[in-house]
Enzyme design. Sequence first.
Site, PDB file in Angstrom:
ATOM      1  N   ARG A 119      -8.175 -15.426  11.199  1.00 56.37           N
ATOM      2  CA  ARG A 119      -8.907 -16.471  10.483  1.00 56.37           C
ATOM      3  C   ARG A 119      -9.401 -17.543  11.445  1.00 56.37           C
ATOM      4  O   ARG A 119     -10.402 -18.219  11.172  1.00 56.37           O
ATOM      5  CB  ARG A 119      -8.030 -17.069   9.390  1.00 56.37           C
ATOM      6  CG  ARG A 119      -7.890 -16.156   8.173  1.00 56.37           C
ATOM      7  CD  ARG A 119      -7.059 -16.776   7.087  1.00 56.37           C
ATOM      8  NE  ARG A 119      -5.655 -16.853   7.445  1.00 56.37           N
ATOM      9  CZ  ARG A 119      -4.736 -17.533   6.762  1.00 56.37           C
ATOM     10  NH1 ARG A 119      -5.092 -18.239   5.700  1.00 56.37           N
ATOM     11  NH2 ARG A 119      -3.479 -17.529   7.135  1.00 56.37           N
ATOM     12  N   ARG A 136      -0.756 -17.232  10.799  1.00 56.03           N
ATOM     13  CA  ARG A 136      -1.047 -18.646  11.042  1.00 56.03           C
ATOM     14  C   ARG A 136      -0.952 -19.023  12.522  1.00 56.03           C
ATOM     15  O   ARG A 136      -0.464 -20.082  12.883  1.00 56.03           O
ATOM     16  CB  ARG A 136      -0.132 -19.527  10.204  1.00 56.03           C
ATOM     17  CG  ARG A 136      -0.242 -19.285   8.719  1.00 56.03           C
ATOM     18  CD  ARG A 136      -0.947 -20.383   7.963  1.00 56.03           C
ATOM     19  NE  ARG A 136      -0.299 -21.663   8.127  1.00 56.03           N
ATOM     20  CZ  ARG A 136      -0.851 -22.704   8.747  1.00 56.03           C
ATOM     21  NH1 ARG A 136      -2.049 -22.605   9.265  1.00 56.03           N
ATOM     22  NH2 ARG A 136      -0.212 -23.842   8.834  1.00 56.03           N
ATOM     23  N   TYR A 196       0.847  -1.180   0.000  1.00 56.14           N
ATOM     24  CA  TYR A 196       0.000   0.000   0.000  1.00 56.14           C
ATOM     25  C   TYR A 196       0.892   1.243   0.000  1.00 56.14           C
ATOM     26  O   TYR A 196       2.109   1.157   0.177  1.00 56.14           O
ATOM     27  CB  TYR A 196      -0.972  -0.038   1.177  1.00 56.14           C
ATOM     28  CG  TYR A 196      -1.789  -1.314   1.208  1.00 56.14           C
ATOM     29  CD1 TYR A 196      -2.283  -1.866   0.020  1.00 56.14           C
ATOM     30  CD2 TYR A 196      -2.055  -1.984   2.390  1.00 56.14           C
ATOM     31  CE1 TYR A 196      -3.024  -3.041   0.024  1.00 56.14           C
ATOM     32  CE2 TYR A 196      -2.794  -3.159   2.405  1.00 56.14           C
ATOM     33  CZ  TYR A 196      -3.270  -3.689   1.224  1.00 56.14           C
ATOM     34  OH  TYR A 196      -3.996  -4.850   1.223  1.00 56.14           O
TER      35      TYR A 196
END
Length: 652
Positions: free
Chosen positions: A320, A297, A171
């Site tokens: 997640r 993770r 970005y």
Amino acid sequence: MFDKLFEPIKIRDMELRNRVVMSAMGTTSSSNTEDGKMVTDNLVTYHAARARGGCGMNTVEVTSVDMASSPACYLSIADDKYVPGFKKLTDAVHAEGGKACLQLWQGGMAVSSDPSAEILSASPLPISPEVTIPEVTTERLNSIIKAYGDAAKRAVDAGFDAVEFHCGHNYLPHCMLSGGFNHRTDEWGGSFENRKKFPLACIRSIRANIPEGMPVFMRIDCHDDMLEGGLTVEEVIDFCKDAGKAGVDVLNITRGNISTAASIYEVAPLDIQNGFNVEVASRIRKETGLLTMPCGRINKPELAEQILEEDKADMVIMSRAQLADPEFCNKAKAGRLNAITYCLGCDQGCFDRFFMVLADPSFKHISCTRNPAVLEEATMTLKKTDSPKKVLIAGGGIAGIEAAGRLVECGHTPVIYEAGDQLGGQFRLAGIAPRKDEFRYACEKAIENLKDENVEIHLNSPVDADVIAKEKPDAVILATGSTPIMLKVPGIENVETISAQELLGGKEVNAATAVVIGGGLVGIESAEYLASKGVKVTIVEMRDEILTEMGLLRKISTQMAMAQEPITVMTGTTCKALEKGKVIAENKDGKVEIEADVLIMAVGSRSKDVSDLEEACEKLGIPCYKVGDAKATGLAMSAIHGAYDAVMEINK
């Protein structure tokens, strides 16, 4: 349980109830709003569910600070009109005892998904032989700096407890900081001191527009991967020290960029090691003195607790993990570890679906392989029933397992009949393939949870009409799976031939060379499994490419791994015959002979015929539902979602 993980922490005037942070994940839920950039009721209930599930702080996804460069399908806070929607969201999170942080974002080249959004590039960016995006002007940079401050003020008005400055992932702030992207010769480029100016000015603008007691987080790449001239960890440490002086309180350590294969680290698939950013985050924390939280993770509470116990971080990003299970924190704190629906790291519902929505907004938003209710919490969250039912489940693969677990949640009584000697089916076999231990782990935990709930399980017990009549269930779920397709190749007797399922199921193979017919997911897994045992493997695929059903990041990771293994891939090639110790194939170059001690068939499966069971249910007036491969062969996501849908129907 997990005392460090669930210990409160105070940052300036904000106190979090625990050390679990859900970082900003693009949901594309705004895609169908008036301008494609607004908070939806679905997003509100999604965040409220995670706060209710015990999350310490929810970070609301990539939110544009500048109107001209604000793309559709992403949230925006570049105008006062967006504030009421965000206020509704923060109120919902606060009502559940959580805290809310808004990620302030200027996407640089990543806004190109929307042709109407202005692309801002640190340096001239060729996108075709005819078109080059010019470098962003000083005037425009100054307007973006101001936009960050204005957006931060709106975040305060919207009731956020903290803000996060995104300085990573290609970005604009990252591109201005990194020598791999910033090749300017003016005051904003050249030396590292000059390259630091823009992001530091953005931070100061943010800090000047929020209360003194409001924390500022910063998401930043720990270093640049696969990028010539990119940031080193030493440069990042140097910059973070200055960022701390400018007003940053907490570092969110990440990795990756969209310009190279390093994109695999942004939403890292299961191929990447759990907690892969922890050690470098620990170093940055130690050398900057700033509060630090690694992402990457961290999807099990045991790992999160270990990171904190070893004093390598102050908080942990578990995002997640909470897509897969909004009750993750509550379950972990209560020690109900088998009951957690664990993230697989498959990327199918989150990262892969994100780009599907950008291409086709009719998809609405992201999802999750293991949780079909993501962003549909208001209508799809399963509720306890007032009318408990007995449900016979024929088949103990992942569809059957998931159906049983969800039925228990609702208060029903499932009974599983499995024709084989263990539960798990092809999902369990997938966990045997290299780098797919997450599948094995998730499967084992789901099975243990069924045992904890005293679900009746019959192994070596196929279902027939007599079983259905004996059990007298209120409903039947047919999850009988599929059988592998075995091609009839001339000379099949000349080479030992087995299915991929037999191979991954543990069948002994004594071979130096092997040919795998089929370059799909199962074929590649079989090839890698054999290669890990020292077998030289050739994959024969009739299509022009392999892994067509695999998402981008998993495909990149798999191809990188295969490049290090004794595997040859032959696309556009068809198996024609087998001779003693070899496969005869054909492609555009003509006839090809390939050595093979064993041939692995990985050309797909076909659903098992359950018409007799359907007829039996019809005669008895029992509703039945086909799920998983019994309905249509496909990936685990379709099997799990189909099982969920069946439970919703039964639970009505």
